[in-house]
Design a protein around this motif. Structure first.
Motif, mmCIF file in Angstrom:
data_model
loop_
_atom_site.group_PDB
_atom_site.id
_atom_site.type_symbol
_atom_site.label_atom_id
_atom_site.label_comp_id
_atom_site.label_asym_id
_atom_site.label_seq_id
_atom_site.Cartn_x
_atom_site.Cartn_y
_atom_site.Cartn_z
ATOM 1 N N MET A 1 1.075 5.635 -1.459
ATOM 2 C CA MET A 1 1.980 6.770 -1.301
ATOM 3 C C MET A 1 3.397 6.352 -1.677
ATOM 4 N N THR A 2 4.079 7.160 -2.484
ATOM 5 C CA THR A 2 5.444 6.836 -2.908
ATOM 6 C C THR A 2 6.422 6.989 -1.744
ATOM 7 N N LEU A 3 7.600 6.385 -1.919
ATOM 8 C CA LEU A 3 8.635 6.542 -0.899
ATOM 9 C C LEU A 3 8.997 8.002 -0.706
ATOM 10 N N MET A 4 9.047 8.766 -1.805
ATOM 11 C CA MET A 4 9.399 10.175 -1.692
ATOM 12 C C MET A 4 8.337 10.929 -0.898
ATOM 13 N N ALA A 5 7.080 10.616 -1.143
ATOM 14 C CA ALA A 5 6.009 11.274 -0.395
ATOM 15 C C ALA A 5 6.098 10.910 1.098
ATOM 16 N N GLN A 6 6.402 9.650 1.387
ATOM 17 C CA GLN A 6 6.559 9.244 2.781
ATOM 18 C C GLN A 6 7.760 9.947 3.424
ATOM 19 N N ALA A 7 8.836 10.096 2.652
ATOM 20 C CA ALA A 7 10.016 10.785 3.169
ATOM 21 C C ALA A 7 9.721 12.259 3.425
ATOM 22 N N GLU A 8 8.952 12.859 2.547
ATOM 23 C CA GLU A 8 8.568 14.262 2.756
ATOM 24 C C GLU A 8 7.734 14.408 4.018
ATOM 25 N N ALA A 9 6.896 13.416 4.294
ATOM 26 C CA ALA A 9 6.046 13.479 5.482
ATOM 27 C C ALA A 9 6.876 13.408 6.767
ATOM 28 N N MET A 10 7.985 12.690 6.738
ATOM 29 C CA MET A 10 8.804 12.581 7.951
ATOM 30 C C MET A 10 9.931 13.625 7.984
ATOM 31 N N LEU A 11 9.944 14.528 6.994
ATOM 32 C CA LEU A 11 11.032 15.503 6.900
ATOM 33 C C LEU A 11 11.220 16.317 8.180
ATOM 34 N N PRO A 12 10.169 16.810 8.823
ATOM 35 C CA PRO A 12 10.397 17.608 10.040
ATOM 36 C C PRO A 12 11.197 16.876 11.115
ATOM 37 N N GLU A 13 10.931 15.585 11.326
ATOM 38 C CA GLU A 13 11.682 14.866 12.359
ATOM 39 C C GLU A 13 13.116 14.605 11.928
ATOM 40 N N LEU A 14 13.331 14.402 10.617
ATOM 41 C CA LEU A 14 14.696 14.220 10.132
ATOM 42 C C LEU A 14 15.491 15.515 10.233
ATOM 43 N N VAL A 15 14.841 16.637 9.917
ATOM 44 C CA VAL A 15 15.499 17.934 10.046
ATOM 45 C C VAL A 15 15.870 18.201 11.497
ATOM 46 N N ALA A 16 14.969 17.896 12.415
ATOM 47 C CA ALA A 16 15.248 18.112 13.841
ATOM 48 C C ALA A 16 16.451 17.288 14.289
ATOM 49 N N LEU A 17 16.526 16.024 13.840
ATOM 50 C CA LEU A 17 17.660 15.175 14.185
ATOM 51 C C LEU A 17 18.933 15.725 13.580
ATOM 52 N N ARG A 18 18.869 16.082 12.315
ATOM 53 C CA ARG A 18 20.067 16.608 11.648
ATOM 54 C C ARG A 18 20.592 17.852 12.351
ATOM 55 N N ARG A 19 19.716 18.763 12.716
ATOM 56 C CA ARG A 19 20.170 20.008 13.341
ATOM 57 C C ARG A 19 20.729 19.780 14.740
ATOM 58 N N GLU A 20 20.189 18.806 15.456
ATOM 59 C CA GLU A 20 20.757 18.477 16.757
ATOM 60 C C GLU A 20 22.154 17.889 16.597
ATOM 61 N N LEU A 21 22.325 17.033 15.613
ATOM 62 C CA LEU A 21 23.650 16.491 15.332
ATOM 63 C C LEU A 21 24.599 17.592 14.875
ATOM 64 N N HIS A 22 24.075 18.529 14.093
ATOM 65 C CA HIS A 22 24.917 19.612 13.586
ATOM 66 C C HIS A 22 25.441 20.483 14.725
ATOM 67 N N GLN A 23 24.639 20.668 15.754
ATOM 68 C CA GLN A 23 25.054 21.488 16.889
ATOM 69 C C GLN A 23 26.062 20.783 17.786
ATOM 70 N N ASN A 24 26.158 19.468 17.648
ATOM 71 C CA ASN A 24 27.013 18.676 18.550
ATOM 72 C C ASN A 24 27.906 17.711 17.775
ATOM 73 N N PRO A 25 28.703 18.210 16.854
ATOM 74 C CA PRO A 25 29.530 17.303 16.051
ATOM 75 C C PRO A 25 30.653 16.689 16.874
ATOM 76 N N GLU A 26 30.965 15.436 16.539
ATOM 77 C CA GLU A 26 32.053 14.723 17.195
ATOM 78 C C GLU A 26 33.031 14.225 16.139
ATOM 79 N N VAL A 27 34.296 14.138 16.531
ATOM 80 C CA VAL A 27 35.366 13.845 15.581
ATOM 81 C C VAL A 27 35.974 12.472 15.866
ATOM 82 N N GLY A 28 36.285 11.740 14.802
ATOM 83 C CA GLY A 28 37.037 10.498 14.941
ATOM 84 C C GLY A 28 36.168 9.270 15.114
ATOM 85 N N LEU A 29 36.676 8.318 15.852
ATOM 86 C CA LEU A 29 36.024 7.026 16.021
ATOM 87 C C LEU A 29 35.124 6.953 17.252
ATOM 88 N N ASP A 30 35.226 7.938 18.133
ATOM 89 C CA ASP A 30 34.466 7.925 19.380
ATOM 90 C C ASP A 30 33.413 9.024 19.338
#
Length: 392
Positions: free
Chosen positions: A1-30
């Motif tokens: 399986m190619t890296l892209m195929a493996q990345a596509e397989a884990m896409l749902p968990e990456l999307v979930a992480l991204r959206r959680e981060l998107h809802q809770n953005p933090e500014v600066g160094l902290d």
């Protein structure tokens, strides 16, 4: 399986992480919430993890089963103090916004770490994952460099790679050798004169007139002092002088943003501005106080490493999806400080959702949207660059 195929397989968990981060953005160094979520996402991987002391950074080192050099991959994690207006069901809830797509950078680097950890037995060398706070004006990259990110694997990396999402046809990658992004500086000039009555300007030394002349002559100076093929951009964005309409004030000031694409221009510019401001002020019986502050140096891609990256990405994604633009852009990045120390490449990933005009809203807009479907491209491209460079 190619890296892209493996990345596509884990896409749902990456999307979930991204959206959680998107809802809770933090500014600066902290960024305590972001740091906590990234650490949870990396849990269980064979990584040596070090946390920053001056900032909530994360440095994770993956050591391959075979000896070899090190490669660095970077993802910035901070948001902006912007009130989101996208109306997305996962829009920010705290008054800040991931208006520059760093939530995708973070989740994509987590994905790259997972992809590479699964291939640990094949890797000859080490991969440093640089999860960086404070890119948006706080120079978090320099803080992490001072704290030792470049030496985290025990030796300096032979190459460093970072990506940035932006508007454009989804999934398109772009980079070029040489200056990829401009350096960013701030200019502040105060002209000191002698105040007086507006009806009798001959009895004063008018700093407003001197300042007005300086605004226009800064543009002339650029065309006479710098090669047009090494652009310098000065945009005066703020003027301040007095309060009463009938009073000539004792001082007047301007502020400007300055962009340069070469270190030579950046080094020469403060002296030219000082000379010009002092000369104009003196001609009007005034003096000038100049303050030039460099925020970020130019982001310059190493030619050899960039040609290698272009070839590697084209082999992975195809000729049509990897472009070499005719020139860089005048935005700025503190990944420039990594590339000043380590040869490498900074590249762009277009991420406008289908059905949206890419020109309708750009990075830093409260309306900008990025399609998290590109997370698989981001993760797979970073992982492939690391694998290919270590194999080389």
């Amino acid at each position: 399986m190619t890296l892209m195929a493996q990345a596509e397989a884990m896409l749902p968990e990456l999307v979930a992480l991204r959206r959680e981060l998107h809802q809770n953005p933090e500014v600066g160094l902290d960024l305590p919430f972001t740091q906590k979520r990234v650490l949870e996402a990396l849990e269980g991987l064979p990584l040596e993890i070090t946390l920053g002391t001056e900032t909530t950074s994360i440095v994770a080192v993956l050591r391959g089963a075979k000896p070899g050099p090190a490669v660095l991959l970077r993802g910035d994690m901070d948001g902006l103090p912007v009130e989101e207006q996208t109306g997305l069901d996962y829009a920010s809830k705290n008054g800040n916004m991931h208006a520059c797509g760093h939530d995708l950078h973070t989740a994509g680097l987590v994905g790259a770490a997972k992809l590479l950890a699964a291939k640990q037995d094949e890797i000859a060398g080490s991969v440093i994952f640089m999860f960086q706070p404070g890119e948006e004006g706080f120079n978090g990259a320099s803080v992490m460099i001072k704290e030792g990110v470049l030496d985290a694997a025990g030796e300096r990396p032979v190459a460093a790679y970072g990506l940035h999402v932006g508007p454009g046809p989804r999934g398109l990658l772009a980079t070029l050798p040489g200056p990829m992004l401009a350096g960013s500086s701030e200019l502040h000039v105060t002209v000191h004169g002698r105040g007086g009555h507006g009806s009798m300007p001959y009895g004063a030394a008018d700093p407003v007139v001197a300042l007005a002349e300086l605004v226009t002559q800064l543009q002339v100076m650029i065309t006479r002092k710098f090669n047009v093929f090494e652009p310098v951009v000065i945009s005066v964005t703020r003027l301040s002088a007095g309060e009463a309409v009938n009073v000539i004030p004792p001082s007047a000031s301007l502020s400007a943003t300055v962009r340069t694409v070469t270190q030579t221009s950046l080094d020469a510019l403060p002296g030219f501005i000082e000379e010009l401001a002092s000369g104009i002020a003196s001609a009007h019986g005034c003096t000038a106080e100049v303050n030039f502050e460099t925020q970020y140096i130019p982001t310059v891609n190493d030619p050899a490493e960039t040609e290698f990256a272009i070839e590697t990405l084209r082999e992975q994604f195809g000729e049509d999806l990897v472009q070499v633009p005719p020139h860089g852009v005048m935005g700025s990045e503190d990944f420039s400080y990594v590339l000043h120390e380590i040869p490498g490449t900074f590249y762009m990933l277009s991420a406008t959702p289908d059905g949206i005009d890419p020109m309708s809203a750009a990075n830093h807009s409260p309306l900008v949207q990025f399609d998290d479907a590109v997370l698989s491209v981001g993760a797979a491209s970073l992982a492939q660059l690391a694998l290919a460079r270590l194999a080389k």
